[in-house]
Design an enzyme around this catalytic site. Structure first.
Site: not given
Ligand code: CMC
Length: 353
Positions: A189, A230, A288
């Site tokens: 987050h 996201h 971010d």
């Molecule tokens: N790098 C590589 N792979 C990723 C990433 C990433 N940054 N983000 C998601 N994926 C992949 C993930 O491994 C998954 O793959 P698979 O379907 O093969 O298992 C797929 O994409 C979907 O990911 P998810 O975790 O199910 O997606 P989510 O919507 O639950 O997660 C997130 C969203 C923001 C937690 C995630 O994209 C992430 O961890 N990003 C990096 C951390 C980040 O930048 N966070 C800030 C978010 S914006 C500010 C805020 O709201 O706080």
């Protein structure tokens, strides 16, 4: 709003559902300026923390402690108290954040100056020292104002839901905000802006980008590209473009030496956006990805990045809490648990297990 407004005006909008008239804006701005000081007793907290305490730990603790100082105007059923709470949170968070930073760097606490606007005052409290005058850079204040507008609210993100959940029990609003700050701290987050800079530091050079992109794509490697992806934005995060443009402006105007890191970030973005894995999974730079680069260019240390996010988001938290509490049909939050374990288990005495 990012193009035309100011953070204080956006804060008014979030709290009152309409943009203010000129008179309303002037009055609101004045009110926030009048609440910037902390009760002197709260400053003693900073004497108790270790000099190297993470500022997010101090922020959540000191915000939680506000309920010990301002409890006479904390009746959730009283709309006037709800207003005063929102004003206090908005006005005092920069003062608390700056005090945490000053403790970390061993400098004396700098009192707020109410002749300055919100972001100028924050820069003053962060960077002024008693020994010499401090000149506020208008580009720095403008960049912070934009970042705060873009972070001010974002529907049911993790920290906002946490504020609502904690507040739904009738807990005092300062405790609910402290809970939100704790939720924001996580790297998935608000902690992501700090993690982006650490990642860029680790990558170090454009020649290493391929290696890190491969790591992010490897299912057996927990590494993710920080600042990408996201939960809601699966096409693009509109905030990221505005922040990238501001990042450019800051780098140019302040003539910072961080430009190689900005170039590295842009190259990483370019490569990732052309990569099949990121295209297929709709992973784009989020809010971010570039915000940390701006903070760094302004001289704000990495450990303070999530604190800056909290400052912008605080008004969103306060607005959500007020909306929830004002609803007379509101109920305590209680997610349903679906139990999937064994139906019944016998108690086995400890010496027989
Ligand atoms: N790098 C590589 N792979 C990723 C990433 C990433 N940054 N983000 C998601 N994926 C992949 C993930 O491994 C998954 O793959 P698979 O379907 O093969 O298992 C797929 O994409 C979907 O990911 P998810 O975790 O199910 O997606 P989510 O919507 O639950 O997660 C997130 C969203 C923001 C937690 C995630 O994209 C992430 O961890 N990003 C990096 C951390 C980040 O930048 N966070 C800030 C978010 S914006 C500010 C805020 O709201 O706080």
């Amino acid at each position: 709003l990012a193009a035309h407004s100011s953070f204080i005006e956006v804060a008014y909008l979030l709290l009152n559902a309409e943009l203010p008239t000129a008179t309303e804006l002037a009055k609101f701005d004045d009110t926030i300026r009048m609440h910037t000081m902390l009760n002197e007793g709260m400053l003693s907290f900073f004497k108790g923390f270790r000099y190297d305490a993470h500022p997010m730990a101090m922020l959540s603790a000191v915000v939680g402690s506000m309920s010990a100082y301002y409890h006479e105007e904390m009746d959730a059923a009283n709309p006037v108290h709800r207003d005063i709470f929102a004003h206090r949170i908005l006005a005092k968070l920069p003062t608390i954040a700056a005090a945490a930073y000053k403790l970390n760097i061993g400098q004396p606490f700098i009192y707020p100056r109410n002749d300055l606007n919100y972001c100028e005052n924050l820069l003053h409290m962060l960077f002024a020292v008693p020994a010499e005058p401090y000149e506020i850079d208008p580009v720095a204040a403008e960049a912070l104002d934009l970042l705060f507008i873009l972070h001010a609210d974002h529907e049911q993100n993790c920290s906002t839901s946490t504020v609502r959940m904690a507040g739904s029990s009738g807990a005092n609003p300062y405790s609910a905000i402290a809970a939100g700050i704790s939720a924001l701290w996580g790297p998935a987050h608000g902690g992501a802006n700090e993690a982006v800079l650490k990642m860029l530091d680790d990558i170090g050079d454009v020649s290493q980008i391929g290696k890190y992109v491969d790591k992010a794509k490897d299912r057996n490697d927990p590494f993710r590209l920080m600042g990408f992806g996201h939960r809601v934005y699966k096409n693009f995060d509109p905030r990221a473009t505005l922040i990238r443009d501001m990042c450019h402006k800051v780098m140019e105007k302040l003539d910072r030496k961080d430009t190689p890191m900005f170039d590295l970030a842009r190259e990483l973005e370019r490569i990732a956006l052309q990569d099949e894995y990121f295209i297929e999974k709709n992973l784009y730079p989020n809010v971010d990805f570039y915000s940390g680069l701006i903070y760094r260019a302004l001289g704000i240390p990495t450990s303070m990045f999530t604190v800056m996010f909290a400052l912008g988001r605080s008004v969103g938290w306060a607005a959500h809490w007020r909306e929830m509490i004002a609803d007379s049909n509101g109920k305590i939050s209680r997610p349903r648990q679906l139990y999937t374990g064994p139906v019944a288990r016998d108690y086995i005495p400890v010496n027989k297990r």
